[in-house]
Enzyme design. Structure first.
Site, PDB file in Angstrom:
ATOM      1  N   HIS A 109      33.044 111.197  59.415  1.00 36.16           N
ATOM      2  CA  HIS A 109      32.102 110.444  58.550  1.00 36.16           C
ATOM      3  C   HIS A 109      31.102 110.133  59.471  1.00 36.16           C
ATOM      4  O   HIS A 109      30.979 110.208  60.968  1.00 36.16           O
ATOM      5  CB  HIS A 109      33.033 109.110  58.381  1.00 36.16           C
ATOM      6  CG  HIS A 109      32.087 108.003  57.531  1.00 36.16           C
ATOM      7  ND1 HIS A 109      31.068 107.409  57.881  1.00 36.16           N
ATOM      8  CD2 HIS A 109      32.377 107.606  56.223  1.00 36.16           C
ATOM      9  CE1 HIS A 109      30.846 106.464  56.915  1.00 36.16           C
ATOM     10  NE2 HIS A 109      31.631 106.687  55.881  1.00 36.16           N
TER      11      HIS A 109
ATOM     12  N   ASP B 122      38.862 106.342  64.862  1.00 35.61           N
ATOM     13  CA  ASP B 122      38.314 105.839  63.550  1.00 35.61           C
ATOM     14  C   ASP B 122      39.523 105.529  62.679  1.00 35.61           C
ATOM     15  O   ASP B 122      40.049 106.634  61.982  1.00 35.61           O
ATOM     16  CB  ASP B 122      37.362 106.790  63.410  1.00 35.61           C
ATOM     17  CG  ASP B 122      36.730 106.049  61.805  1.00 35.61           C
ATOM     18  OD1 ASP B 122      37.299 105.152  61.301  1.00 35.61           O
ATOM     19  OD2 ASP B 122      35.566 106.750  61.300  1.00 35.61           O
TER      20      ASP B 122
ATOM     21  N   GLN C 130      40.424 104.921  57.583  1.00 36.87           N
ATOM     22  CA  GLN C 130      41.258 105.446  56.394  1.00 36.87           C
ATOM     23  C   GLN C 130      42.747 105.421  56.704  1.00 36.87           C
ATOM     24  O   GLN C 130      43.621 106.269  56.108  1.00 36.87           O
ATOM     25  CB  GLN C 130      40.728 106.761  55.970  1.00 36.87           C
ATOM     26  CG  GLN C 130      39.239 106.684  55.493  1.00 36.87           C
ATOM     27  CD  GLN C 130      39.139 105.881  54.087  1.00 36.87           C
ATOM     28  OE1 GLN C 130      40.142 105.709  53.456  1.00 36.87           O
ATOM     29  NE2 GLN C 130      37.805 105.780  53.866  1.00 36.87           N
TER      30      GLN C 130
ATOM     31  N   LYS D 294      38.645  97.523  53.735  1.00 33.47           N
ATOM     32  CA  LYS D 294      39.640  98.815  53.404  1.00 33.47           C
ATOM     33  C   LYS D 294      40.983  98.805  53.437  1.00 33.47           C
ATOM     34  O   LYS D 294      41.822  99.243  52.718  1.00 33.47           O
ATOM     35  CB  LYS D 294      39.408 100.149  54.140  1.00 33.47           C
ATOM     36  CG  LYS D 294      37.895 100.444  54.235  1.00 33.47           C
ATOM     37  CD  LYS D 294      37.660 101.857  54.179  1.00 33.47           C
ATOM     38  CE  LYS D 294      35.965 102.120  54.483  1.00 33.47           C
ATOM     39  NZ  LYS D 294      35.204 103.073  53.393  1.00 33.47           N
TER      40      LYS D 294
ATOM     41  N   CYS E 294      29.652 110.611  52.768  1.00 37.18           N
ATOM     42  CA  CYS E 294      29.151 110.164  53.960  1.00 37.18           C
ATOM     43  C   CYS E 294      29.882 111.365  55.088  1.00 37.18           C
ATOM     44  O   CYS E 294      30.234 110.757  56.090  1.00 37.18           O
ATOM     45  CB  CYS E 294      29.521 108.978  54.511  1.00 37.18           C
ATOM     46  SG  CYS E 294      28.673 107.774  53.634  1.00 37.18           S
TER      47      CYS E 294
HETATM   48  N1  PMP Z   1      35.029 106.093  58.927  1.00 32.90           N
HETATM   49  C1  PMP Z   1      35.692 106.653  57.868  1.00 32.90           C
HETATM   50  C2  PMP Z   1      36.771 107.390  58.218  1.00 32.90           C
HETATM   51  C3  PMP Z   1      35.362 105.764  56.562  1.00 32.90           C
HETATM   52  O1  PMP Z   1      36.141 106.384  55.496  1.00 32.90           O
HETATM   53  C4  PMP Z   1      34.381 104.813  56.540  1.00 32.90           C
HETATM   54  C5  PMP Z   1      34.008 104.229  55.273  1.00 32.90           C
HETATM   55  N2  PMP Z   1      33.949 104.971  54.058  1.00 32.90           N
HETATM   56  C6  PMP Z   1      33.665 104.231  57.693  1.00 32.90           C
HETATM   57  C7  PMP Z   1      33.910 104.909  58.957  1.00 32.90           C
HETATM   58  C8  PMP Z   1      32.608 103.339  57.652  1.00 32.90           C
HETATM   59  O2  PMP Z   1      33.317 102.212  57.335  1.00 32.90           O
HETATM   60  P1  PMP Z   1      32.422 101.003  56.868  1.00 32.90           P
HETATM   61  O3  PMP Z   1      31.350 101.328  56.005  1.00 32.90           O
HETATM   62  O4  PMP Z   1      33.223  99.925  56.393  1.00 32.90           O
HETATM   63  O5  PMP Z   1      31.813 100.459  58.352  1.00 32.90           O
END
Ligand code: PMP
Length: 404
Positions: free
Chosen positions: A122, A199, A202, A225, A363
């Site tokens: 991401h 990270d 997910q 999440k 993203c």
């Molecule tokens: N890492 C991953 C794998 C994600 O899916 C996301 C959110 N889509 C993020 C980081 C960023 O999370 P946040 O926008 O809640 O900071």
């Protein structure tokens, strides 16, 4: 077995209608819906407990502080961290990664040092480090993926060299659904004395996380999440690293003593928590964790995995269907395209039928580049989704395909 009907009744938004159709919410990878107990707790804090934390001698402030610290303990226990000193509240996964990137690189990296990430990350786990390329002169090395959307582990080991300072990897891909072999990645990195950040944006909501068993050095996730409030994140870090890392932001609460001759810093975890936190959200996060714990992550995983397999099998029956990400171990997310139907068109037409999916690059533009596409349609399931919803979703995809 989960009692899905009973669970659904806990989520008021699931009875919403979109264009007169019952909402089928399959955008859980972007954010999850909130159970009534979390929403009620937010109201309860504002109406009975609201006072700034950590600063007051008065009763309300102490009660709010105790409630916030009770969440820190709940998070510690949820991921089985050794100590609450190692649990830092942030704004989200993004801020947690930025904190580590900034503070770790400041302390441990010099020009030419390397950080290993992967091709499927991401943007939060790419750009945070790219900023350090400019600030500290570090370099990013990238683990490639194979045609199923799995990391090439043999390539990973080849990237490690004396300049490698940290490995930062997503546990589960928000696009491909791939569950990365983080146990192996951590073992390989540790063989070379290199710390690993996971990270968990997910994974935290889909499977049990035990940071001591994993032996990861950092683990980050977002409250929103995992059915909790928005704007709250967690950074778990081993004390041995956090202790030596300098503060990320300056302000109230993170100090020991401030003077113009020099300032000392607070102890962990407060050293990394400058300013008034969203203590209301933090307090309510405990309700979300308790809710998930009561259902049980083993049952959640089993139910969601079955739903994912069912949805994949049904989608595959559609002519022209291409699923991106066919890893052996997958969780929650299915990304796809059908023929040359644009992902936005598919997403917009599904929306007209009450179905919420995500479209675009998610993203993860470097991953899109590797796949040779601009974007996908992504459905991501949670434990409140049902087989009936999957049937309705697949029928709606068929309908869209027949329109083109
Ligand atoms: N890492 C991953 C794998 C994600 O899916 C996301 C959110 N889509 C993020 C980081 C960023 O999370 P946040 O926008 O809640 O900071």
């Amino acid at each position: 077995m989960l009692d899905v009907n009973k669970i659904r009744a806990d989520f008021p938004i699931l009875s919403t209608k979109i264009y007169g159709k019952p909402l089928i919410y399959l955008d859980n990878g972007a954010t999850t819906q909130k159970p009534r107990c979390v929403v009620d707790e937010i109201e309860c804090v504002y109406t009975t407990l609201n006072a700034n934390v950590h600063r007051g001698v008065h009763t309300l402030s102490q009660q709010a502080t105790d409630a916030m610290e009770a969440t820190r303990e709940a998070v510690r226990s949820f991921i089985n961290a050794p100590s609450t000193k190692e649990i830092i509240f942030t704004k989200g996964t993004t801020e947690s990664i930025n904190l580590v990137a900034h503070s770790f690189c400041q302390q441990f990296c010099s020009e030419g040092d390397e950080i290993i990430i992967s091709e499927m990350e991401h943007h939060a786990n790419i750009v945070s480090w790219q900023l350090q390329e400019t600030i500290k002169g570090i370099k990013l090395r990238v683990i490639p993926i194979n045609e199923r959307g799995e990391l090439k582990l043999d390539e990973f080991e080849k990237l490690i060299n004396p300049k490698t300072k940290l490995v930062s990897i997503m546990h589960v891909s928000n696009v491909l659904g791939t569950v990365n072999p983080i146990e192996e990645i951590i073992a390989i990195a540790h063989k070379h004395d290199i710390p690993v950040l996971i990270d968990g944006a997910q994974s935290i909501q889909h499977q049990t996380i035990d940071v001591q068993q994993l032996d990861c050095d950092f683990f980050v996730f977002s409250s929103h999440k995992i059915y909790g409030p928005n704007g709250i994140g967690v950074l778990y870090g081993k004390e041995k690293w956090l202790d030596r890392m300098p503060p990320y932001q300056g302000g109230g609460e993170m100090i020991g003593h401030v003077s113009f001759k020099g300032t000392t810093f607070n102890e962990l975890p407060f050293k990394f928590e400058a300013g008034t936190p969203d203590y209301v959200g933090i307090i309510a996060l405990r309700k979300a964790l308790e809710y998930v714990k009561n259902i049980g992550l083993d049952s959640i995983k089993q139910y969601e995995d079955e739903l994912l397999q069912y949805c994949t099998a049904e989608l595959m029956k559609i002519d022209g269907m291409k699923i991106y990400g066919t890893a052996v171990r997958k969780s929650s997310a299915i990304s796809f395209l059908v023929n040359d139907i644009h992902h936005y068109d598919m997403g917009m037409l599904l929306d007209k039928m009450g179905i919420a999916v995500r479209t675009g690059h998610h993203c993860a533009q470097p991953l899109m580049e590797a796949l040779g596409i601009e974007g996908t349609v992504r459905a991501s399931v949670a434990f409140y989704n049902t087989r009936d919803e999957i049937d309705a979703f697949v029928a709606a995809v068929r309908r869209v395909v027949s329109m083109f």
